[in-house]
Design a protein around this motif. Structure first.
Motif, short mmCIF file in Angstrom:
data_model
loop_
_atom_site.label_atom_id
_atom_site.label_comp_id
_atom_site.label_asym_id
_atom_site.label_seq_id
_atom_site.Cartn_x
_atom_site.Cartn_y
_atom_site.Cartn_z
N SER A 709 -64.19 -14.25 70.45
CA SER A 709 -64.11 -13.21 69.68
C SER A 709 -64.72 -11.95 70.26
CB SER A 709 -65.14 -13.39 68.24
OG SER A 709 -66.42 -13.76 68.83
N GLN A 801 -60.95 -16.49 59.88
CA GLN A 801 -62.34 -17.05 60.38
C GLN A 801 -62.67 -17.94 59.28
OE1 GLN A 801 -63.40 -17.53 63.12
NE2 GLN A 801 -62.50 -15.69 64.41
N ARG A 807 -68.40 -19.92 56.72
CA ARG A 807 -69.23 -19.38 57.88
C ARG A 807 -70.41 -18.94 57.09
NH1 ARG A 807 -66.62 -20.86 62.58
NH2 ARG A 807 -64.49 -20.17 62.60
N LEU A 815 -68.23 -13.41 64.80
CA LEU A 815 -66.88 -13.86 65.21
C LEU A 815 -65.61 -12.63 64.92
CD1 LEU A 815 -67.24 -17.30 63.61
CD2 LEU A 815 -66.48 -16.93 65.81
#
Length: 1895
Positions: A709, A801, A807, A815
């Motif tokens: 990333s 993502q 996440r 990211l």
């Protein structure tokens, strides 16, 4: 006036003699008077004389300050009043000089008053506080204008930042507070102190206040400079003399500190200092080295030497270069002649020791190349100092930026005039800084100090602009960077190794490896963030050329060559340096420039950059000798020039509305441009196909970093965009065939069932083909730079993502590729981020799993995101690990199953794309070119015929491409067109046109292929075959006409480039590329003609049949529903597998043209013949079988593994579930069953089952640990808070442990030791707690298990030598084995039967049984084990927690210790149950309890000590003893009176003294007897609590009832009796004290008395019931809280069975007196009286009080972590008074400790370990202040537990890296507390390590 006077005085030059009336000694004696005199002299209008006098004085005073020079300048030493002969030691004269300076500055007054006076005139509205590394500061993005803005804690907390986006951070390099500086931050954020623009109302500074300073300071600074000159010696032979430098700096510490103090006096003093520092006249007069002062001369010479040795020239005035003089113009410097340039270079090389090869070939070439540009040598090599400031900075650099000097220079910055002067000086020394940095051995520290300074200067746009205009800042920076990199260039090996002229940086050099360049690059990025500066850069063509030159040094660095034979020996790690260098030195400046090219008006800038970028690229292609084919088997990931070009193109089209074609080069250049980025894409596929495996892991690392990333939008994204641009402008057939050729799969794309691949091994073919198709899909469907808006991009990134995994907020921020230039002003965490996040994701709050692993707050995609936005292409592009793609698909599958949209295994969904920007429309042509169609046709055919093992992935991508083509068809083709076109239409190849919509239905009859002779097709060769080298043929009108595609293609490219055989078609390889395989290695190829008779449509329909496994499975949906074409998006087609995809494609094909619709219907009407059976050769069959067998084996293995995993999981759940043991594996411990057999135990090691016997005992796996949890109980409900101010302190005297300690020591003062030790229990602190997981093993098996652990080399997290192990079955931590006592269940049953003996008989039996000596059993294995486990128990706790007797090692001690172990375990179990037994049921630790076994072991040992019957308390409880007075003789030997005994302790003593197993009757008898004592104690305590009047009243009431029948069971009678008995003694006397009267008489109603008595006895009943439950296995009844007493009493048999239920319960009814109540009570009371005769106070204190202990708790923590942090992180250590590096605080008692602090180390134990032993007997819970995490110390191990403070998104912030505000998470804190109380740290936390006493 003052200044000119100073100048006049200075010009007098030689030191004047002092006026005679002031002799030297007089001077020394009265500094103040002298100062006052001088000040008066200088205040006169004509101050010539005064000035000279001062001058002379300073000469003398300050010269004494230079001890290094004193030896040389003898005459001065003499002049200074014989200053200690040869100048004396350095110490005295310096202090003397400083004193003089202070006196002179103050002009005769006091120095402190002077300071205060000056401070009053401080107009500064800036804070300007300077800090060094590791300081905690704040940054508020809401208030900051510059991203580097920072505030000190004080200013931050005094400003208002509520709701702002701020964070706390630890300064890396140091910094300064910007509060009050409106250039850097918005005024709304200023703190209260700096909000007022104070300069207006500050009065003018009186002239005479600072007059002396103006004279004295220039001399003082000069003196400092001379000192620095003297101290510096050139390092000899490059060995740095850092020691010498540091010595000099230490000597100078007081002087620099003095200057620093002056700066802190405020604005008035700063401006005086500024004048002193920048006045050129002063400098000239003082330092020129002319005049007769020898010392000054010498010092000047040293200065010149230092300049010279730095490779700098000191130009004479006539030679002055254009650097300092603005008159020389600010344009580029005069261009030197070529010859001149080389000349100067050689002459400089000789003095420049860094570049030994300066005159050798390569070095010379690169140097010449550089200096032939427009750069003048002067930037690099000329320095001329004109003021003290300039020379001071020079020495600061020379001494490698000493912290003190840096702080002084920065402290001056609030002065505006100084700021400008200093910035210019800094720029002037820039090249010199770079040289010093490169040589430095401490480049890290030095880098930090440089940035500490430069960030203060260059963050200010106004200042940066001024310096750029006046000092050519940009020229200097770019040149310095270029020179810096020049020193580590090597020849590039890319492409043409021999003849390459290109040089690249060598990533192995320290300069790159250690990031030494970052301070300079970071400054450059910093100034480019200012629009005005960036504009100048983008307008200056010369600078752009130089910069592209610089970037090209990185083009093609770190080249990888594929290892073909053996694995590399040494894996180089240089790729870290390479990626960092490209990101920092190339990409970040690029993003900085891009941020200023946002609008139409900036088109010109883009044109400039693009132009010079293309020139640099053209040079690069020439330099590496690139023609058309890239060299095989090598790849570089670094193409910064390509990426600059791509990014500026993208910006031009997206923001500046530039016409793309106007900035594109010709076709030939485009073809060159696409080669290297395409090479990288192919190499990625090769790396993932394991073709580079011999290059080691690092090559995988590179492939991952490239897409990671932080790098992707500076690397892979521009690369793909550049390829998209090339594809949109080049011939599509050429592009497509180039792709397949780069991916080495051309040979695979043949209709034949066999083929030869000359460049690829068979095992790599499939994954490379997948790679090629996937790349095409990404290339055609990615729209990041082709039309998506920024918000759409952000949303797509975020969805990708989140689809891979849930996440946390911070990992998502990390990211999402943000603009990697931190100074660009685009901040992650900006508002769009939050709004997009809330649109696409749901927040899952942090939860706890029973296993104890703690979750963070997570974001998970919303359902509609999965439904409509899941984009597999984006996911594939952004995954660093291939498993993430699978993870995303699994999650997608789960969503579809859950929402009922699709039950099976879905294929990746097809997602609609954003519209293409018109400039890139050409990209669509790729989808409509014949080459691609031929490939798609071939692959469909191969999949259908099952030729190769082509994967589902290939099919998926093929269908995806067909669908993309149908979606983006160029224009609707007319349906009237003849279906086949004329015969001439298809002469050129397989398909008539290039539009996929029409080609899809084109029918292909025959194809001619080249196949190996062995192939099955050869046999069926039709005779009519013409032998022609053809790639494919379309069979028309019966004859096989053949047209060569290759020839056509060659013609086409001959036109573009002069290039023979440019392009090969899929099937036949061109001759040119055969250089990759050894000639003649391929077997003979022969031509065969295949009959195909299919079109893409018919193949698709057959595919549908094949996938669904049914004939004729496809039925055109429009036959039933004509409207299906009107609604193009049919929801039923949006999710599904291959069948759905085929149906969707056929539907789209039909809707695009009626022709297709008709043909589909026609195909479906024909009954489809079965797919021809495949002819397989034996060899092929073998490989296929092998493949199939492998597949099946793999599936079996998966299945087994899954089964095993689920079994293990279910086992772990049952075994490890600490909180709900109901699900536990039942434990086979004598829980009496009806069977008569002995209890059987399973050994978890050998698996045998059987009873425990004397010879082969079985044992329970147990963990013994010392515990002080009980000692932490307090008697108030008021929670203890963690102290967060100096006032709040925690004192532990109200804890249970403290109270018990006091009681024992009080008893020991007045009574016999041995008796005292029976009257109490210990173990409140450091008691031994025994717990088990419930598994048993043979003790001999355990021993061999331990042996094997000992020999096991893999070190576990525990220490086998200390007896630690993990249970072989459930892996729970343990450290001992508790033997099980052999005995049958039945026997137990008999004991339980209640007998009907009278109480008196039972009392006698108990006494007899206790009197029997403990049977000294013969030495059996069992008894040995019992002894060894007893040893273990003793060793578990420290000696101080075992030995309480006055005579160490007395048996009474052991006796006390043993029954206390039982007490500790019972008390702790009670706490685990929440402090009462209301819940009833089996014990919460019931099946896991080992108390029964523990009792056997303790009893066995207690019986070895027989208590002398004289002293056995049992007799005093059950018999009246006549002769009491005999005991009173000697104070020392008094027995403890029975009423002072702790009843629970007595209970345990009585029970453990009995032979085991125990009769239930005896047990009940003991309980009944003890209850009478307890009740009496309750009455006594109550009588003391009452007031005098109450006592009289009760005494009276009771006396009346005394003769009633149940008087012995009525509390008022008994109470009155106790009162009257005790009144005989002195217990109630001396109660005039108010404390007795506090309780007002009204409170004691009969109800409240009853409640008091019940509460008093309840604890004893609870403990006794638990004991009964464990000994006899009876269940505990559950009940309400209010009836607990009566329920437990009846359970224990205290309550008569016929007890009437209706009237209120009276505790007294439970009494069973062994003797007449009044007799025994009177005996007990007399014991108290006889003691209180002498010690009335203590007698009262010792009365047993009601136990009011509440459950133990950890300290209560504040809501906001900042409160803790601000107080503790600056708190000093109590031992060394420094602030500890790692402060920590104990959460049990609030003690502040230093983690790892050496200052507090004792006997090699650091403070945390020591504290854990003292506070928790080996268990410590510490909060690490600087990390916000909690560590647990348990014995010799420790573990990181996690954090109980989470941010607003439910995440921990370990080490406070993000610095967001943290809030307490109560759930987590409860879990921590629960684990502490239940002693389960060892079981729940997995990551333990030894701490070696170092914490």
């Amino acid at each position: 006036m003052a200044a000119s006077a100073a100048a006049a005085a200075a010009s007098a030059g030689s030191p004047q003699q002092p006026p005679p009336e002031l002799s030297a000694p007089g001077l020394a004696q009265d500094k103040a008077a002298t100062a006052a005199h001088l000040k008066a002299a200088l205040s006169r209008p004509d101050n010539r004389a005064g000035a000279e006098e001062l001058q002379a004085l300073l000469e003398r005073v300050l010269s004494a300050e230079r001890p290094l020079a004193a030896a040389a300048g003898g005459e001065e030493a003499a002049a200074a009043g014989g200053g200690g002969g040869g100048g004396g030691g350095p110490g005295a004269p310096e202090e003397e000089a400083l004193e003089w300076c202070k006196c002179l500055l103050a002009g005769g007054g006091g120095y402190d008053e002077f300071c205060a006076a000056v401070r009053a005139y401080d107009p500064a509205a800036l804070c300007g506080l300077v800090w060094t590394a590791n300081f905690v500061a704040y940054r508020c993005r809401t208030c900051g204008i510059s991203p580097c803005m920072s505030l000190c804690a004080e200013c931050f907390h005094q400003g208002d930042h509520t709701g702002h986006d701020f964070n706390m951070f630890r300064s890396q390099a140091g910094g300064a507070c910007d509060c009050g500086d409106s250039n850097v931050m918005r005024e709304s954020g200023f703190c209260k102190r700096h909000q007022i623009k104070s300069s207006s109302n500050i009065p003018c500074v009186p002239k005479d206040l600072l007059m002396m300073s103006e004279f004295v300071l220039p001399r003082f600074i000069f003196c400092l400079i001379q000192y620095l000159r003297e101290g510096y010696n050139e390092p000899v032979a490059d060995v740095p003399s850092e020691k010498d430098l540091n010595k000099v700096l230490q000597l100078l510490e007081p002087q620099i500190s003095f200057l620093e103090e002056l700066t802190k006096m405020g604005g008035a003093m700063r401006s005086v200092l500024t004048q002193a520092l920048i006045n050129q006249q002063n400098y000239k007069d003082l330092t020129s080295g002319l005049g007769e002062n020898a010392c000054a001369k010498k010092s000047h010479e040293k200065y010149l030497i230092a300049l010279k040795s730095s490779g700098l020239t000191y130009p004479e005035d006539k030679l002055l270069y254009g650097v300092q003089e603005p008159s020389a113009g600010t344009s580029s410097l005069p261009i030197q002649g070529f010859v001149g340039a080389t000349g100067t270079l050689e002459q400089i090389d000789s003095s420049d020791e860094e570049d030994p090869d300066g005159n050798q070939g390569l070095g010379k070439r690169k140097r010449v190349k550089l200096s032939s540009g427009t750069k003048d040598q002067s930037i690099m090599d000329v320095l001329k100092h004109k003021s003290f400031l300039e020379e001071l900075l020079f020495w600061t650099i020379k001494y490698e930026f000493p912290q003190k000097m840096v702080t002084f220079l920065l402290n001056m910055l609030p002065d505006q005039e100084y700021k400008v002067a200093f910035t210019k000086t800094f720029v002037q020394h820039y090249a010199f800084i770079m040289k010093t940095l490169k040589k430095s051995h401490e480049s890290d520290t030095m880098s930090n100090r440089i940035v500490h300074i430069s960030v203060q200067l260059f963050s200010n746009e106004e200042l940066a602009r001024q310096v750029t205009e006046e000092c050519q800042l940009l020229d200097i920076m770019v040149t310095v960077l270029l020179y810096m990199m020049e020193s580590c260039l090597i020849k590039s090996e890319l492409q043409d190794e021999e003849n390459s002229l290109h040089v690249v940086v060598n990533c192995g050099e320290a300069l790159l490896k250690n990031n030494t360049y970052w301070p300079l690059v970071s400054d450059f990025i910093n100034i480019l963030s200012h629009q005005s500066v960036a504009k100048r850069f983008l307008e200056d063509h010369g600078l752009l050329v130089t910069w592209m030159n610089f970037v090209s040094f990185f083009q093609g660095m770190n080249l990888n060559k594929r290892e073909l034979n053996e694995h590399v020996e040494f894996e180089s790690q240089t790729y870290y340096a390479a990626f960092a260098a490209e990101l920092e030195a190339c990409a970040q400046p690029m993003w900085g420039l891009l941020s200023h090219c946002k609008v139409r008006e900036t088109q010109e800038y883009t044109r400039n950059v693009v132009r010079y970028c293309l020139e640099a690229l053209q040079d690069w292609f020439d330099a590496i000798n690139f023609v058309d084919e890239p060299a095989p088997n090598q790849v570089t990931f670094h193409l910064p020039l390509h990426r600059y070009y791509a990014m500026f193109l993208s910006k031009a089209v997206k923001c500046q509305e530039l016409d793309l074609d106007s900035v594109l080069p010709d076709q030939e250049m485009l073809m060159k441009l696409m080669i290297h980025p395409l090479q990288i894409q192919a190499s990625l596929a090769e790396i993932h196909s394991n073709m580079w495996v011999r290059n080691g892991l690092q090559i995988k690392g590179q492939a991952m970093t490239y897409v990671q990333s932080h790098f992707c939008n500076s690397m892979i994204d521009p690369d793909i965009f550049l390829l998209q641009v090339c594809a949109s402008r080049l011939d599509p057939d050429y592009f497509i065939s180039s792709v397949f050729e780069r991916f080495k799969v051309v040979d695979l794309l043949t209709m034949a069932s066999q083929h030869q691949n000359t460049v690829l091994d068979a095992e790599h073919e499939r994954s490379m083909l997948e790679g090629a198709l996937t790349f095409l899909v990404i290339l055609l469907s990615l729209r990041l730079h082709l039309g998506m808006s920024d918000d759409e991009i952000l949303r797509a990134e975020m969805v990708a993502q989140l689809c891979m995994n849930d996440r946390t907020h911070s990992s998502l921020l990390d990211l999402i590729p943000e603009n990697p230039n931190p100074k660009s002003g685009i901040i992650p965490g900006s508002y769009s981020f939050e709004s997009v996040l809330s649109a696409v994701a749901d927040f899952k709050a942090p939860v706890f799993e029973p296993g104890g692993s703690m979750q963070q707050g997570m974001y998970t995609p919303k359902a509609e995101v999965w439904d409509q936005e899941f984009d597999p292409v984006m996911v594939i592009l952004r995954t660093v690990y291939r498993r993430d793609v699978q993870s995303a698909m699994d999650r997608y599958t789960a969503f579809l199953k859950q929402s009922g949209k699709f039950p099976g295994n879905p294929w990746p969904p097809y997602k609609k794309r954003t519209a293409l920007h018109p400039s890139y429309k050409g990209l669509i042509r790729l989808l409509h070119c014949k080459t691609l169609h031929i490939v798609l046709f071939t692959l469909l055919y191969k999949i259908l015929m099952e030729h190769q093992n082509l994967s589902e992935h290939v099919l998926c991508m093929v269908l995806y491409l067909i669908e993309l083509g149908l979606e983006n068809s160029p224009e609707e083709e007319s349906d009237e067109e003849a279906p086949m076109g004329g015969p001439e239409r298809c002469h050129d190849s397989w398909f008539p046109g290039s539009n996929l919509v029409s080609n899809i239905r084109h029918f292909i009859s025959y194809v001619r292929v080249r196949v190996p002779e062995t192939a099955p097709e050869v046999k069926r060769d039709p005779p009519a075959s013409t032998s022609s080298d053809s790639s494919g043929s379309s069979h028309n009108s019966g004859t096989a006409q053949v047209f060569s595609l290759v020839a056509e293609r060659r013609k086409k490219f001959q036109e573009i480039i002069n290039r023979n055989s440019s392009e090969a078609h899929q099937v036949v390889r061109p001759k040119t590329s055969s250089k990759w395989s050894a000639p003649g290695s391929a077997p003979q190829l022969t031509t065969a003609i295949l009959e195909i008779k299919e079109s893409i449509l018919s193949l698709l329909i057959k595919l549908h049949h094949k996938l669904s496994g049914k004939q004729n499975s496809y039925y055109p949906p429009w036959l039933d529903n004509v409207d299906i074409f009107i609604q193009p998006e049919v929801p039923k087609y949006s999710h599904g597998d291959g069948i759905t995809a085929v149906e969707r494609i056929l539907l789209k094909a039909a809707s695009h043209s009626n022709m297709n619709k008709r043909i589909i219907e026609e195909i479906c009407r024909k009954v489809t013949p079965p797919v021809p059976p495949k002819k397989v050769t034996a060899a092929e069959k073998k490989t296929l079988d092998k493949e199939e067998r492998r597949q099946k084996a793999r599936e079996r293995q998966q299945k087994l593994l899954a089964e095993f995993a689920s079994r293990q999981k279910s086992f772990m759940e049952t075994a490890m579930d600490v909180d709900s043991p109901e699900t536990d594996i039942p434990m086979e411990i004598a829980t009496a069953g009806p069977q008569v057999s002995e209890a059987a135990y399973d050994c978890v090691i050998c698996g045998q089952s059987g009873p425990s016997s004397e010879d082969r005992p079985t044992g329970l796996v147990v963990l013994l640990q010392a515990s002080s949890v009980l000692g932490q109980c307090r008697d108030s409900n008021e929670p203890k808070k963690l102290p967060i101010t100096e006032e709040e302190q925690i004192y532990p005297w109200d804890t249970c442990a403290a109270v018990h300690d006091v009681r024992l020591s009080l008893l020991q003062r007045y009574f016999k030791d041995s008796s005292c030790l029976l009257a109490v229990s210990i173990g409140w602190e450091g008691g031994v707690y025994v717990q088990t997981c419930g598994h048993t093993l043979h003790i001999d098996c355990h021993k061999s298990y331990m042996e094997s652990l000992r020999n096991d080399q893999v070190l576990q997290g525990f220490s086998v030598d200390k007896g630690e192990f993990t249970c072989p079955l459930c892996r729970q931590f343990a450290n001992s084995v508790l033997p099980c006592y052999p005995g049958s269940n039945m026997e137990n049953k008999l004991w339980h039967r209640p007998g009907n003996k009278s109480m008196q008989d039972l009392i006698k039996e108990v006494e007899e049984l206790q009197g029997r000596p403990g049977a000294c059993t013969s030495e059996t294995n069992l008894s040995k084990e019992m002894e060894s486990v007893m040893k273990d128990i003793k060793n578990t706790t420290q000696k101080k927690y075992r030995d309480y007797s006055k005579t160490p090692g007395s048996p009474d001690n052991d006796f006390l210790f043993m029954y206390s172990v039982a007490r500790t375990n019972l008390e702790l179990e009670l706490i685990h149950r929440g402090g009462n037994l209301c819940s009833g049921g089996a014990s919460s630790a019931g099946r896991r309890s080992c108390l029964n076994q523990l009792f056997h072991v303790l009893a066995l040992h207690m019986r070895l000590y027989s208590i002398d019957t004289e002293y056995n308390p049992w007799r005093k409880l059950t018999q009246l003893i006549e002769d009491l007075n005999s005991q009173l003789g000697n104070e020392e030997h008094l027995e403890v009176p029975i009423p002072y005994h702790d009843v629970t302790s007595l209970l345990l003593i009585q029970i453990l003294m009995m032979p085991q197993p125990l009769h239930k009757d005896h047990f009940t008898c003991i309980v009944k007897v003890l209850f009478t004592l307890l009740y009496t104690q309750a009455l006594t305590a109550l009588s003391v609590k009452c007031s005098e009047e109450d006592r009289a009243a009760w005494k009276h009431v009771g006396a009346l009832k005394k003769n009633m029948c149940d008087a012995e069971k009525s509390y008022d009678v008994l109470l009155s009796f106790v009162i009257s008995e005790l009144s005989k003694g002195k217990l109630f006397h001396g109660e005039g004290t108010p404390e007795g009267a506090t309780v007002s008489p009204t409170t004691w109603s009969p109800e409240s008395m009853e409640k008091y008595l019940q509460d008093f006895c309840l604890h004893f009943l609870r403990i006794t019931s638990l004991l009964q439950h464990h000994l006899f296995g009876e269940d505990l009844p559950g009940c309400q809280e209010e009836e607990e007493f009566s329920v437990l009493a009846s359970c224990l048999g205290l309550l008569p069975a016929f007890y009437p239920a209706e009237h209120p319960f009276i505790s007294a009814s439970c009494l069973h007196w062994p003797l007449p109540a009044f007799d025994i009570m009177s005996q007990w009371c007399s014991e108290i009286n006889s003691f209180t005769e002498r010690h009335a106070e203590q007698g009262k204190a010792l009365l047993i009080q009601e136990s009011r202990w509440k459950l133990p708790h950890l300290l209560q923590l504040p809501e906001n972590y900042n409160t803790i942090f601000q107080y503790y992180h600056r708190k000093t250590c109590s031992v060394c008074t420094k602030v500890p590096k790692d402060p920590a605080v104990c959460l049990v008692c609030g003690t502040f400790v230093c983690l790892k602090g050496l200052c507090c180390k004792q006997q090699s134990h650091c403070e945390c370990v020591l504290h854990s032993q003292n506070c928790g007997a080996g268990t410590g819970i510490f909060l690490l202040i600087n990390a916000s995490v909690i560590i647990i110390i348990r014995g010799h191990r420790f573990c990181l537990w996690g954090s109980v403070y989470l941010d607003a998104h439910g995440e921990e912030d370990r080490d406070l890296r993000r610095g967001k505000p943290l809030y307490i998470c109560q759930e987590r804190y409860k879990v921590l507390e629960q684990q502490w109380i239940s002693h389960t740290f060892d079981h729940i936390n997995k990551r333990w390590g030894p701490h070696y006493n170092g914490l």
